[in-house]
Design a protein around this motif. Structure first.
Motif, mmCIF file in Angstrom:
data_model
loop_
_atom_site.group_PDB
_atom_site.id
_atom_site.type_symbol
_atom_site.label_atom_id
_atom_site.label_comp_id
_atom_site.label_asym_id
_atom_site.label_seq_id
_atom_site.Cartn_x
_atom_site.Cartn_y
_atom_site.Cartn_z
ATOM 1 N N MET A 44 0.828 -1.199 0.000
ATOM 2 C CA MET A 44 0.000 0.000 0.000
ATOM 3 C C MET A 44 0.870 1.260 0.000
ATOM 4 O O MET A 44 0.528 2.253 -0.642
ATOM 5 N N VAL A 45 1.984 1.217 0.701
ATOM 6 C CA VAL A 45 2.883 2.372 0.724
ATOM 7 C C VAL A 45 3.460 2.612 -0.668
ATOM 8 O O VAL A 45 3.602 3.756 -1.102
ATOM 9 N N LYS A 46 3.767 1.537 -1.381
ATOM 10 C CA LYS A 46 4.279 1.685 -2.746
ATOM 11 C C LYS A 46 3.203 2.235 -3.678
ATOM 12 O O LYS A 46 3.496 3.004 -4.583
ATOM 13 N N TYR A 47 1.963 1.811 -3.464
ATOM 14 C CA TYR A 47 0.875 2.221 -4.356
ATOM 15 C C TYR A 47 0.511 3.689 -4.152
ATOM 16 O O TYR A 47 0.248 4.399 -5.108
ATOM 17 N N TYR A 48 0.444 4.124 -2.888
ATOM 18 C CA TYR A 48 0.116 5.511 -2.580
ATOM 19 C C TYR A 48 1.393 6.244 -2.197
ATOM 20 O O TYR A 48 1.798 6.237 -1.039
ATOM 21 N N PRO A 49 2.043 6.895 -3.139
ATOM 22 C CA PRO A 49 3.306 7.574 -2.811
ATOM 23 C C PRO A 49 3.059 8.787 -1.919
ATOM 24 O O PRO A 49 1.941 9.294 -1.819
ATOM 25 N N GLU A 50 4.119 9.246 -1.278
ATOM 26 C CA GLU A 50 4.032 10.405 -0.390
ATOM 27 C C GLU A 50 3.737 11.655 -1.215
ATOM 28 O O GLU A 50 4.395 11.928 -2.217
ATOM 29 N N VAL A 51 2.730 12.392 -0.799
ATOM 30 C CA VAL A 51 2.327 13.598 -1.512
ATOM 31 C C VAL A 51 3.162 14.770 -0.989
ATOM 32 O O VAL A 51 3.213 15.022 0.209
ATOM 33 N N ILE A 52 3.803 15.465 -1.900
ATOM 34 C CA ILE A 52 4.612 16.623 -1.524
ATOM 35 C C ILE A 52 3.792 17.872 -1.839
ATOM 36 O O ILE A 52 3.375 18.088 -2.972
ATOM 37 N N SER A 53 3.542 18.656 -0.805
ATOM 38 C CA SER A 53 2.785 19.888 -0.985
ATOM 39 C C SER A 53 3.539 21.037 -0.330
ATOM 40 O O SER A 53 4.499 20.835 0.413
ATOM 41 N N LEU A 54 3.051 22.219 -0.595
ATOM 42 C CA LEU A 54 3.691 23.408 -0.041
ATOM 43 C C LEU A 54 3.583 23.418 1.482
ATOM 44 O O LEU A 54 4.530 23.788 2.178
ATOM 45 N N SER A 55 2.435 22.958 2.004
ATOM 46 C CA SER A 55 2.259 22.954 3.463
ATOM 47 C C SER A 55 3.184 21.953 4.136
ATOM 48 O O SER A 55 3.689 22.207 5.229
ATOM 49 N N SER A 56 3.424 20.780 3.499
ATOM 50 C CA SER A 56 4.332 19.805 4.109
ATOM 51 C C SER A 56 5.773 20.311 4.107
ATOM 52 O O SER A 56 6.525 20.080 5.057
ATOM 53 N N ILE A 57 6.163 21.037 3.056
ATOM 54 C CA ILE A 57 7.513 21.620 3.007
ATOM 55 C C ILE A 57 7.648 22.714 4.062
ATOM 56 O O ILE A 57 8.668 22.811 4.746
ATOM 57 N N ALA A 58 6.592 23.525 4.229
ATOM 58 C CA ALA A 58 6.630 24.604 5.226
ATOM 59 C C ALA A 58 6.723 24.035 6.641
ATOM 60 O O ALA A 58 7.401 24.599 7.503
ATOM 61 N N ARG A 59 6.051 22.924 6.901
ATOM 62 C CA ARG A 59 6.115 22.296 8.226
ATOM 63 C C ARG A 59 7.491 21.697 8.487
ATOM 64 O O ARG A 59 7.991 21.720 9.615
ATOM 65 N N GLU A 60 8.106 21.140 7.446
ATOM 66 C CA GLU A 60 9.402 20.500 7.630
ATOM 67 C C GLU A 60 10.531 21.514 7.803
ATOM 68 O O GLU A 60 11.486 21.272 8.540
ATOM 69 N N PHE A 61 10.425 22.651 7.131
ATOM 70 C CA PHE A 61 11.460 23.683 7.217
ATOM 71 C C PHE A 61 10.839 25.003 7.683
ATOM 72 O O PHE A 61 10.624 25.911 6.888
ATOM 73 N N PRO A 62 10.544 25.145 8.988
ATOM 74 C CA PRO A 62 9.867 26.353 9.467
ATOM 75 C C PRO A 62 10.747 27.608 9.396
ATOM 76 O O PRO A 62 10.234 28.719 9.298
ATOM 77 N N LYS A 63 12.065 27.446 9.398
ATOM 78 C CA LYS A 63 12.953 28.610 9.389
ATOM 79 C C LYS A 63 12.978 29.312 8.035
ATOM 80 O O LYS A 63 13.395 30.463 7.941
ATOM 81 N N MET A 64 12.516 28.649 6.982
ATOM 82 C CA MET A 64 12.533 29.258 5.647
ATOM 83 C C MET A 64 11.441 30.315 5.498
ATOM 84 O O MET A 64 11.522 31.167 4.623
ATOM 85 N N GLY A 65 10.433 30.271 6.334
ATOM 86 C CA GLY A 65 9.377 31.276 6.295
ATOM 87 C C GLY A 65 8.423 31.115 5.124
ATOM 88 O O GLY A 65 7.848 32.097 4.651
ATOM 89 N N ILE A 66 8.230 29.877 4.665
ATOM 90 C CA ILE A 66 7.308 29.622 3.556
ATOM 91 C C ILE A 66 5.879 29.741 4.074
ATOM 92 O O ILE A 66 5.537 29.206 5.125
ATOM 93 N N VAL A 67 5.037 30.468 3.342
ATOM 94 C CA VAL A 67 3.647 30.669 3.741
ATOM 95 C C VAL A 67 2.754 29.979 2.722
ATOM 96 O O VAL A 67 2.866 30.210 1.514
#
Length: 105
Positions: A44-67
């Motif tokens: 199932m993990v192979k079938y449904y790949p991880e979705v990369i979105s702007l909000s997930s990037i902003a959560r992972e790198f809070p110091k970048m200040g992405i809104v």
């Protein structure tokens, strides 16, 4: 007949030892069928790949200040609803604050 039965049981036990299968002369339910099955999780993990979105990037790198503009709009809508009295109801801190108990009285 009894000697033949005991020889068959011994042969079955020996076969189970050689081929590393479970010896179950009483035919009890063991759940071995389900334990041999392949796990569904990795497929199932192979079938449904991880979705990369702007909000997930902003959560992972809070110091970048992405809104994320979608999240900003959602928070603004929630605040607007709260001001108009359409927000989510407050959680009851005690049993007496509960709406359910207030209706019974």
């Amino acid at each position: 007949m009894n000697a033949l039965g005991s020889k068959l049981k011994a042969l079955t036990r020996l076969r189970c030892e050689i081929f590393q299968t479970s010896y179950n002369p009483q035919n009890l339910r063991t759940g071995a069928k389900y334990l041999r099955k392949h796990l569904r999780g990795p497929a199932m993990v192979k079938y449904y790949p991880e979705v990369i979105s702007l909000s997930s990037i902003a959560r992972e790198f809070p110091k970048m200040g992405i809104v994320d503009p979608v999240e900003v709009q959602r928070l603004a809508d929630v605040e607007d609803k709260k001001r108009r009295g359409k927000g989510t109801p407050k959680k009851a801190k005690t049993k007496a604050d509960s709406r359910r108990t207030a209706k019974r009285r």
